[in-house]
Design an enzyme around this catalytic site. Sequence first.
Site, PDB file in Angstrom:
ATOM      1  N   VAL A   1      -0.617  -7.727  -8.862  1.00 15.92           N
ATOM      2  CA  VAL A   1      -1.690  -7.253  -7.996  1.00 15.92           C
ATOM      3  C   VAL A   1      -1.183  -6.759  -6.648  1.00 15.92           C
ATOM      4  O   VAL A   1      -1.926  -6.109  -5.905  1.00 15.92           O
ATOM      5  CB  VAL A   1      -2.736  -8.375  -7.810  1.00 15.92           C
ATOM      6  CG1 VAL A   1      -2.246  -9.437  -6.847  1.00 15.92           C
ATOM      7  CG2 VAL A   1      -4.081  -7.812  -7.358  1.00 15.92           C
ATOM      8  N   TYR A   2       0.071  -7.039  -6.313  1.00 17.04           N
ATOM      9  CA  TYR A   2       0.614  -6.588  -5.030  1.00 17.04           C
ATOM     10  C   TYR A   2       0.775  -5.068  -5.043  1.00 17.04           C
ATOM     11  O   TYR A   2       1.581  -4.522  -5.803  1.00 17.04           O
ATOM     12  CB  TYR A   2       1.969  -7.234  -4.740  1.00 17.04           C
ATOM     13  CG  TYR A   2       1.945  -8.718  -4.458  1.00 17.04           C
ATOM     14  CD1 TYR A   2       0.758  -9.442  -4.360  1.00 17.04           C
ATOM     15  CD2 TYR A   2       3.132  -9.419  -4.272  1.00 17.04           C
ATOM     16  CE1 TYR A   2       0.749 -10.790  -4.096  1.00 17.04           C
ATOM     17  CE2 TYR A   2       3.136 -10.786  -3.999  1.00 17.04           C
ATOM     18  CZ  TYR A   2       1.944 -11.463  -3.918  1.00 17.04           C
ATOM     19  OH  TYR A   2       1.955 -12.815  -3.656  1.00 17.04           O
ATOM     20  N   SER A   3       0.016  -4.406  -4.188  1.00 21.79           N
ATOM     21  CA  SER A   3       0.056  -2.941  -4.075  1.00 21.79           C
ATOM     22  C   SER A   3      -0.102  -2.267  -5.433  1.00 21.79           C
ATOM     23  O   SER A   3       0.578  -1.290  -5.749  1.00 21.79           O
ATOM     24  CB  SER A   3       1.358  -2.488  -3.394  1.00 21.79           C
ATOM     25  OG  SER A   3       1.391  -2.910  -2.049  1.00 21.79           O
TER      26      SER A   3
END
Length: 344
Positions: free
Chosen positions: A61-63
Amino acid sequence: MDYRSLGKSGLKVPLLSFGAGTFGGQGPLFGAWGKTDATEARRLIDICLDAGVTLFDTADVYSDGASEEVLGEAIRNRRDKVLISTKTGLPTGEGPAEAGTSRARLLPAVEASLRRLGTDYIDLLQLHAFDAATPFEEVLATLDELVRAGKVRYIGVSNFSGWQLEKSLGIAERYGWPRYAAHQVYYSLVGRDYEWELMPLGREEGVGALVWSPLGWGRLTGRLKRGEKLPADSRLNQTAAFGPPVDDERLFRVLDMLDEIAGETGKTVPQIALNWLTSRPTVASVIIGARDEAQLRQNLGAVGWRLTDEQTARLDDASRTEAAYPYFPYYRQAAFARLNPPAV
């Protein structure tokens, strides 16, 4: 760099690990954290490896996956020198199979992470959040399948409650499935709720803590001053609403003590805050982040020395807060404390 066993597992992890949330830098939250590209990431990883920091933590989900992509590019041709930790479970889209930890979600999510990371295995896969809609048995059986296939080597969770983690461990033991070795948790001098239930559980069951946001969502960097506005370039201006809350009275009580001990030790405020965490029970690794080389080198200076017992006690006192029910009697009343002394 010291190395510790991750819970009851045989995996050795460095006392400090590196969080790749600044890699990629897309969206309102992660864009404010940092926008490190592959070239910059490669340099930061070089510095980490020279210091003995071998564990790199990210999430799908990071970036929107860009963090995994940048990390994968930056470790190309040296996969054998690093440990990769990634997480899945939070929503990455609007579809029914784009959130949670069902079999339908986990299997393709892991394959997607492997592609972005450019590797054929993940050292530590963590469930980013508890999925109340999926049976425990389905989750754990799927993780067992991934481990048996060699795509995942160790498993863990993040942001679970005590009962969710304990029930998972019991079911894993019942069926002979892999048990969670790690719990990635929020823990800092301005966020000590981890100590009330999750720390005793981790110590009893052998689940190691990987600490996220050890500087209290950027509040313990030494830049905040009592009675002054946030610095204009502080990421808190854009991200405070996303992170753990803390009241100003407690925050500045802790910051005042950190400043005092910084004057005594010659160390910086973030170095002291990080060092305090490294001595806490169950902590296997503290995840540090950095947007540039200077910030990384400062954070790496948090290890290799020790606070005195007296300095630790002063930090404990300055950061202490009232426990929630049913825990507060065990901290406040002698009869309860005699039966169940706090984990710390």
